[in-house]
Design a protein around this motif. Structure first.
Motif, PDB file in Angstrom:
ATOM      1  N   THR A  29       0.827  -1.208   0.000  1.00  0.00           N
ATOM      2  CA  THR A  29       0.000   0.000   0.000  1.00  0.00           C
ATOM      3  C   THR A  29       0.868   1.267   0.000  1.00  0.00           C
ATOM      4  N   GLY A  30       0.645   2.096  -0.997  1.00  0.00           N
ATOM      5  CA  GLY A  30       1.430   3.323  -1.133  1.00  0.00           C
ATOM      6  C   GLY A  30       2.703   3.124  -1.938  1.00  0.00           C
ATOM      7  N   HIS A  31       3.014   1.866  -2.297  1.00  0.00           N
ATOM      8  CA  HIS A  31       4.266   1.602  -2.997  1.00  0.00           C
ATOM      9  C   HIS A  31       4.062   0.839  -4.311  1.00  0.00           C
ATOM     10  N   GLY A  32       2.824   0.787  -4.781  1.00  0.00           N
ATOM     11  CA  GLY A  32       2.508   0.012  -5.992  1.00  0.00           C
ATOM     12  C   GLY A  32       3.147   0.607  -7.238  1.00  0.00           C
ATOM     13  N   PRO A  33       3.165  -0.165  -8.335  1.00  0.00           N
ATOM     14  CA  PRO A  33       3.843   0.279  -9.559  1.00  0.00           C
ATOM     15  C   PRO A  33       3.156   1.455 -10.260  1.00  0.00           C
ATOM     16  N   PHE A  34       1.865   1.629 -10.040  1.00  0.00           N
ATOM     17  CA  PHE A  34       1.165   2.862 -10.448  1.00  0.00           C
ATOM     18  C   PHE A  34      -0.129   2.930  -9.655  1.00  0.00           C
ATOM     19  N   LEU A  35      -0.745   4.099  -9.689  1.00  0.00           N
ATOM     20  CA  LEU A  35      -1.811   4.369  -8.725  1.00  0.00           C
ATOM     21  C   LEU A  35      -2.968   3.365  -8.799  1.00  0.00           C
ATOM     22  N   GLU A  36      -3.452   3.076 -10.007  1.00  0.00           N
ATOM     23  CA  GLU A  36      -4.603   2.174 -10.136  1.00  0.00           C
ATOM     24  C   GLU A  36      -4.278   0.801  -9.533  1.00  0.00           C
ATOM     25  N   ASP A  38      -1.974   0.190  -7.225  1.00  0.00           N
ATOM     26  CA  ASP A  38      -1.834   0.379  -5.787  1.00  0.00           C
ATOM     27  C   ASP A  38      -3.215   0.227  -5.128  1.00  0.00           C
ATOM     28  N   LEU A  39      -4.210   0.851  -5.751  1.00  0.00           N
ATOM     29  CA  LEU A  39      -5.578   0.774  -5.220  1.00  0.00           C
ATOM     30  C   LEU A  39      -6.120  -0.643  -5.302  1.00  0.00           C
ATOM     31  N   THR A  42      -4.462  -2.828  -2.642  1.00  0.00           N
ATOM     32  CA  THR A  42      -4.938  -2.473  -1.303  1.00  0.00           C
ATOM     33  C   THR A  42      -6.356  -3.004  -1.099  1.00  0.00           C
ATOM     34  N   ASN A  43      -7.148  -2.923  -2.148  1.00  0.00           N
ATOM     35  CA  ASN A  43      -8.510  -3.419  -2.062  1.00  0.00           C
ATOM     36  C   ASN A  43      -8.540  -4.937  -1.855  1.00  0.00           C
ATOM     37  N   TYR A  94       7.201  -7.272  -8.308  1.00  0.00           N
ATOM     38  CA  TYR A  94       5.760  -7.362  -8.545  1.00  0.00           C
ATOM     39  C   TYR A  94       5.368  -8.682  -9.203  1.00  0.00           C
TER      40      TYR A  94
END
Lengths: 252, 313
Positions: A29-36, A38-39, A42-43, A94
């Motif tokens: 969380t907060g460190h994913g390869p891009f925002l989508e 990451d979400l 986290t989900n 990843y």
């Protein structure tokens, strides 16, 4: 082994597997390869941790000794945890996280379909709720395996390396012991050999489609059904349990 | 239409409280101001995931773990709406991210403070999200349509977060002596940085005048700060905690509290990169982005191959 002990142990196994996998995933969380992405991750961590909570709540009520789901999560040591070892392995890159995830999602997808037919209503209920979530999880991880396998040379190598490293931990998903025997007789637990056949078929097809090779002749690791783990679990618990153990009388 | 005609239409929209939409003409400094403000806000959401994410793996109960995961996911979602809103002004996500990663763009400096204890997660939700809401409520009626609509959704979620934060503080403040001390310590450390979130005093705030005319802002920094103090002090008293300000005093004439200003020298330093976590936060964002490069490339390469197969068929 009596039915109650078997049910407690079985439910702990399900709770712990979800708890430790959720713990690992949430490190992203907060460190994913891009925002989508990451979400999305986290989900998924959220769904899986939610399932862990439900299973551990039920384990505590089956045990009926006044312990709560938090007591079970925060006040057992590593030899008392029954999560499959695959879940506790470090995230790595990843590709490794995704390969671990597709193994787990595919297992859960078929496992929950079977568990939803359990004569134990609580387990069947948690399974029914989880099927919806896991269907999405599996679509997510499978689509990334395809992208990595048939994406760039670099992503292909990374995915293949992850497969080669993690394959040795997959047999443990399907191990059955006395706990399973007792509960299968009662129509409560899932016969994992059914899940294994479907899992094998799905993963084989996915890897073919993704131009990845299925590792062959791999010596399989075992241990978690007896609470024997990799060195990694001790550190996960040290981090996760620190606060409640530092202040055992506190309520949060 | 001539240039001044466009300007007239724009001005009349503002005058009538109507929304300006992406395809409408807008003055260049309006566009620039919005890009700066919306992207700063988006970056703040994304960087803000780091101090809160810092406690997900250590949340002290399963419930609090699930709630915190959901909260941090919401913050990421806010970042996503806001980047999308900024893109409608003619700037790409890559460019926006590049500005963040190179330190060219700013984000809320509150996230350059560390979350040291579990109570900090309570304080961030309660105080930081509380202050953010105060800043943001007025933006639901801001003049730029996509921004206003994003803010409606964001504000709903933020007020939920604030209640969550307050719930953590309540459990601590009414818990064991050690928990109460943890809550007080967090309040002591977050009080002044939170007050800084409203920006410098009005006398030193260069962006306020146009911002108010354009309905990008509706109240001044000092007005908002005063309102925050008035609202928060009774909550602190309810928790049985002490406001870390010896000069705090009710002022009957202004029907509000007199209070000490935060340390504006510290504020300027944190903004210009010298806060306790500035370098770490930026390094973490850069690392995630750089480590993710091969993932994004793989996805693009795969999509391209699929498109070729599709077109050949």
């Amino acid at each position: 082994m009596d039915l109650k002990t078997a049910l407690f142990n079985y439910t702990l196994r399900l709770g712990d597997t979800n708890l430790i996998l959720g713990q690992r995933l949430s490190e992203w969380t907060g460190h994913g390869p891009f925002l989508e992405e990451d979400l999305a991750l986290t989900n998924i961590a959220l769904d899986i941790t939610g399932a862990a909570k439900s299973f551990l709540e039920y384990a505590a009520s089956v045990e009926n000794k006044g312990r709560t789901e938090d007591d079970l999560a925060y006040f057992r040591n590593d030899r008392q945890f029954f999560n499959v070892q695959l879940t506790e392995l470090p995230n790595g890159d990843y590709a490794r996280t995704i390969v671990r995830q597709v193994f787990m999602d595919c297992f859960d997808f078929y496992f929950y379909q079977e568990l939803s037919k359990s004569k134990d209503e609580t387990l069947a209920g948690i399974a029914q709720k989880s099927i919806k979530e896991v269907t999405y999880h599996l679509r997510h991880s499978s689509s990334w395996v395809e992208r990595f396998g048939d994406g760039t040379n670099e992503s292909h190598i990374k995915a293949q390396n992850a497969l080669n490293e993690l394959w040795q931990f997959t047999d443990e998903l399907f191990e059955m012991n006395e706990v399973d025997e007792v509960l299968i007789k009662e129509g409560i637990a899932v016969d994992l050999s059914i899940v294994k056949t479907k899992w094998d078929q799905y993963i084989t097809e996915l890897l073919n489609k993704s131009t990845l090779s299925k590792p062959e002749n791999v010596f399989m690791q075992t241990g978690s059904r007896k609470g024997v783990h990799t060195e990694h679990l001790g550190y996960i618990l040290a981090e996760m349990q620190a606060l409640p153990r530092m202040y055992p009388n506190a309520k949060w | 239409m001539e240039a001044n005609k466009f300007e007239e239409v724009f001005e009349s929209k503002l005058a009538k409280n109507e929304m300006v939409e992406p395809k409408d003409w807008m003055p260049e400094n309006y566009r620039k101001h919005l890009i700066r403000q919306i992207s700063q806000h988006a970056h703040s959401e994304i960087v803000g995931m780091l101090p809160e994410g810092n406690w997900i793996t250590r949340a002290p109960s399963l419930r609090s773990k699930v709630v915190l995961l959901a909260k941090v996911q919401d913050e990421g979602g806010h970042g996503l709406y806001l980047y999308t809103a900024a893109e409608t002004l003619g700037i790409s996500r890559d460019e926006l991210l590049n500005n963040l990663h190179t330190g060219k763009a700013k984000y809320s400096s509150i996230f350059n403070y560390p979350t040291l204890t579990w109570a900090d997660i309570g304080a961030v939700g309660w105080l930081v999200d509380g202050a953010a809401i105060m800043n943001q409520v007025m933006l639901q009626r801001t003049s730029y349509g996509p921004y206003a609509r994003a803010m409606v959704r964001i504000c709903k979620e933020e007020s939920f977060h604030q209640r969550q934060g307050f719930e953590i503080m309540t459990r601590l403040a009414f818990g064991t002596d050690e928990q109460k001390a943890m809550a007080q310590d967090a309040l002591n450390r977050w009080w002044y940085p939170t007050m800084m979130m409203f920006g410098p005093p009005d006398s030193e705030s260069p962006n306020s005048e146009n911002a108010i005319k354009w309905r990008i802002k509706r109240e001044t920094n000092d007005q908002l700060r005063q309102r925050f103090v008035n609202q928060t002090v009774p909550q602190i008293h309810y928790l049985g905690l002490t406001v870390p300000d010896q000069n705090l005093k009710w002022n009957e004439d202004k029907k509000g509290y007199d209070f000490s200003q935060p340390d504006w020298v510290e504020f300027k330093n944190v903004i210009s990169g010298n806060g306790p976590c500035n370098k770490e936060r930026l390094a973490a964002r850069n690392k995630a982005h750089n480590d993710g490069a091969w993932v994004r490339e793989a996805a693009q390469a795969f999509a391209k191959k699929r498109k070729e197969i599709y077109e050949a068929a």
